[in-house]
Design a protein around this motif. Structure first.
Motif: not given
Length: 674
Positions: A282-286, A289-293, A303-312, A440-445
């Protein structure tokens, strides 16, 4: 805010208007409203539309000609309500906190009651020229409290029937009939809820600690409820508005809310990079990746759903699991991309009726082997929780991601050592258990902007934060984040944290080691403050780590046991024997000694560690460690476990005062946990 389990507001008149049960329920509804707003910020001007969109205040069909398209009240009436409750400084763009929300709710209730009096000739109330007034004021939905969704109940019952059908204890009580209130009666002994938690996160509860006799007394049921709530917190559920009495009484709206959270955690368990590394597609660069985390599982799923929808070739971007999927177009495209061999006939695009379209989508999902979780009407109505569950289950069954991960340099170093990962989990769950407004979902982010840390510090050290100097998210400018983090460090120094090598920039940059060190000091400070608040049992003495150590050893010795710990990093603690003895000393009836092993072999140590955690939660200890923390003798978690048992014991009405004088303890000596 919440203080020692109580919901407290600053206005004493407002406080007296509600019972604690009402306040907890309203607080849960407020959290639901706030979380439903895409930005996470509920504004005063948006409140009418937000209330109506969630079905909190509704009107009847007979008065639609005079009502605004967004709300049950007319625009004029909403303006009157907001004017009545908003203070001079509270402008339309102001964020709605819980107390302001409570004032709005109270005003609505007064007007509804006044309107009923006017209808009955009692005078007062809202005066309308049309006959729609009485219809609105006597509508069935005239309160924020005690409302449940029958669709959600049916969906969760279906989930329980499917996943717990073979459970040895529950199989005779299943299947549950969704058309009745059987579910709420079945949860009254606590067993079903404990089983659901283990289904969501296997191993959370040592099932040997659950009271599973066919006839349980009140004490045994209460133990199960306490175990359930503390374990729910330990997997990430928000339970600040739920008590053991609520579960014992089978209160439908609270039980359904808890079940909803547990099932959501189960269905979203794999929606993360650790469990599904293929999400790197789902990501193209670092930077991405930080945003996804930093995203929540729900946002990753979108985000996954839109990734698949774009394929269609789907042209729109889906931003929610409610209004954006009502027409079923997104679902049709998603399922055709993931399972074209199961496509519906006739084509969805040739059908105009929305219910028929939704029905075709669910038939397609059936052919894929997906559980429904919702009915066609639930798609058309845009029920968010059920649509989220449906998409999450589709992800579980067939996510459409490549089994061969693409090789990208920026994923190197994503994996942490096990202890860092466990500590992040423990601190994250602890922060979320405090009842602050940000989940919160990720302490470090999630802590890098400083706002969450300020919220936590205001919880553990009330009044320490200068909110006039704080910057509320979303924060775009880096120096604003730094201002928040600098205030965090400043407060830490004021309350005597050891911050020799920690600066605000370290938090902004997401330094894992330093963030974990800071959070540990916050957690330790919190438990010591809780113990300090029991000074009437401590003969007015301050309490330090070594006092906790001495207390624990004294309890075990006085119970006639021989085990002892020299410090919180004593390797003998890995056997679990000392903590079993400590639990048995403070409450003899809670330990089943036939289940305790000698703790000599690794398997025996594992069984003891699992049992200790569940028994402590069953007593009433709010703890966030894992069995591995005991096996490896993580001294931080050993301190919090011991301190939590001590806190539970000392706050009991039957507990004796603790005399620290006889122990010759120096309050400045903190060497026990170094």
């Amino acid at each position: 805010m919440e203080f020692d389990g109580l919901v407290v507001v600053s206005d004493p008149c407002l406080q007296r208007c509600f019972t604690q049960a009402d306040l907890r329920a309203i607080q849960a509804q407020y959290a639901g409203l706030r979380d439903a707003v895409p930005t996470g910020r509920l504004r005063l001007r948006d409140l009418p539309a937000a209330l109506t969109s969630l079905g909190r205040v509704t009107s009847t069909a007979g008065e639609k000609e005079n009502s605004s398209p967004e709300a049950g009240f007319t625009d004029e009436e909403w303006a009157s309500v907001l004017k009545a409750v908003a203070r001079a400084e509270e402008k339309p763009l102001l964020d709605v906190n819980f107390e302001l929300f409570l004032r709005v709710y109270s005003e609505i209730q007064l007007r509804l009651k006044g309107g009923n009096k006017a209808r009955d000739g009692g005078g007062g109330g809202i005066k309308r020229s049309s006959s729609s007034s009485a219809a609105f004021l006597t509508a069935s939905t005239t309160t924020l409290l005690h409302t449940i969704s029958e669709s959600e109940k049916a969906s969760y019952v279906g989930h329980i029937n499917a996943y717990l059908a073979e459970d040895p204890f529950l199989k005779n009580a299943l299947p549950v009939d969704p058309a009745t209130d059987q579910l709420f009666h079945l949860t009254k002994d606590g067993v079903l809820l404990c089983k659901l938690i283990n289904l969501a996160v296997p191993g959370t509860i040592d099932e040997r600690a659950i009271n599973t006799k066919r006839l349980l007394n009140l004490w045994e049921k209460n133990e199960n409820h306490t175990l359930c709530l503390n374990s729910a917190k330990a997997i990430g559920c928000t339970v600040v508005n739920i008590g053991t009495q609520d579960l014992a009484e089978g209160r439908p709206h609270l039980i359904l809310g808890l079940i909803s959270q547990i099932i959501k955690i189960q269905l979203l368990a794999d929606v993360n990079l650790k469990s599904t590394p293929q999400l790197v597609e789902l990501v193209e660069d670092s930077q991405e990746m930080e945003e996804l985390m930093s995203l929540s599982p729900e946002k990753i799923l979108l985000r996954w759903m839109n990734f698949q929808l774009k394929k269609g070739g789907f042209q729109r971007t889906v931003t929610n699991f409610s209004s954006d999927i009502k027409d079923s177009d997104a679902y049709a495209c998603l399922l055709n991309v993931l399972a074209p061999e199961c496509s519906a006939r006739p084509s969805l695009m040739s059908v105009n009726d929305l219910l028929h379209r939704a029905r075709l989508v669910l038939e397609h999902a059936d052919r894929m082997g997906c559980k429904r979780y919702l009915a066609p009407k639930d798609i058309v109505d845009g029920l968010q929780n059920l649509n989220l569950a449906f998409v999450a289950h589709i992800f579980q069954i067939r996510n459409g991601l490549s089994k061969q991960m693409k090789q990208v340099s920026f994923v190197d170093g994503l994996s942490d050592d096990a202890q860092v990962s466990r500590e992040e989990r423990s601190f994250r769950l602890w922060v979320n258990s405090l009842g602050i407004s940000t989940y919160i979902n990720n302490v470090f982010e999630d802590l890098r902007n400083g706002w969450v840390l300020l919220e936590v510090m205001d919880k553990v050290a009330p009044g320490s934060v200068n909110w006039k100097m704080a910057n509320q998210p979303p924060i775009k400018l880096p120096f604003r984040k730094l201002e928040n983090c600098n205030q965090v460090v400043k407060i830490g120094k004021e309350i005597k944290f050891s911050l020799v090598n920690i600066a605000g920039t370290d938090i902004v940059q997401g330094s894992k080691k330093l963030i974990l060190a800071f959070l540990w000091q916050l957690m330790r400070f919190n438990i010591l403050q809780l113990l300090k608040n029991l000074r009437f049992r401590l003969n007015g003495k301050e309490i330090m780590d070594k006092d906790i150590l001495l207390w624990a050893n004294k309890q075990v010795k006085d119970s006639g046991k021989q085990s002892r710990m020299e410090s919180f990093k004593d390797r003998s603690l890995s056997s679990g024997i000392f903590f079993v003895n400590l639990l048995g000393a403070v409450e003899p009836r809670v330990v089943n000694w036939s289940l305790v092993t000698k703790g000599e072999k690794d398997e025996e140590k594992q069984m003891n560690a699992s049992y200790i955690i569940s028994v402590a939660r069953k007593l009433g200890c709010s703890i966030f460690l894992l069995p591995e923390d005991i096996l490896e003798v993580n001294q931080k978690m050993m301190l919090t476990l011991t301190a939590s048992i001590m806190y539970w014991n000392l706050k009991r009405p039957t507990s004796y005062s603790l005399d620290l004088e006889t122990s010759s303890i120096s309050t400045s000596d903190d060497s026990a946990s170094e």
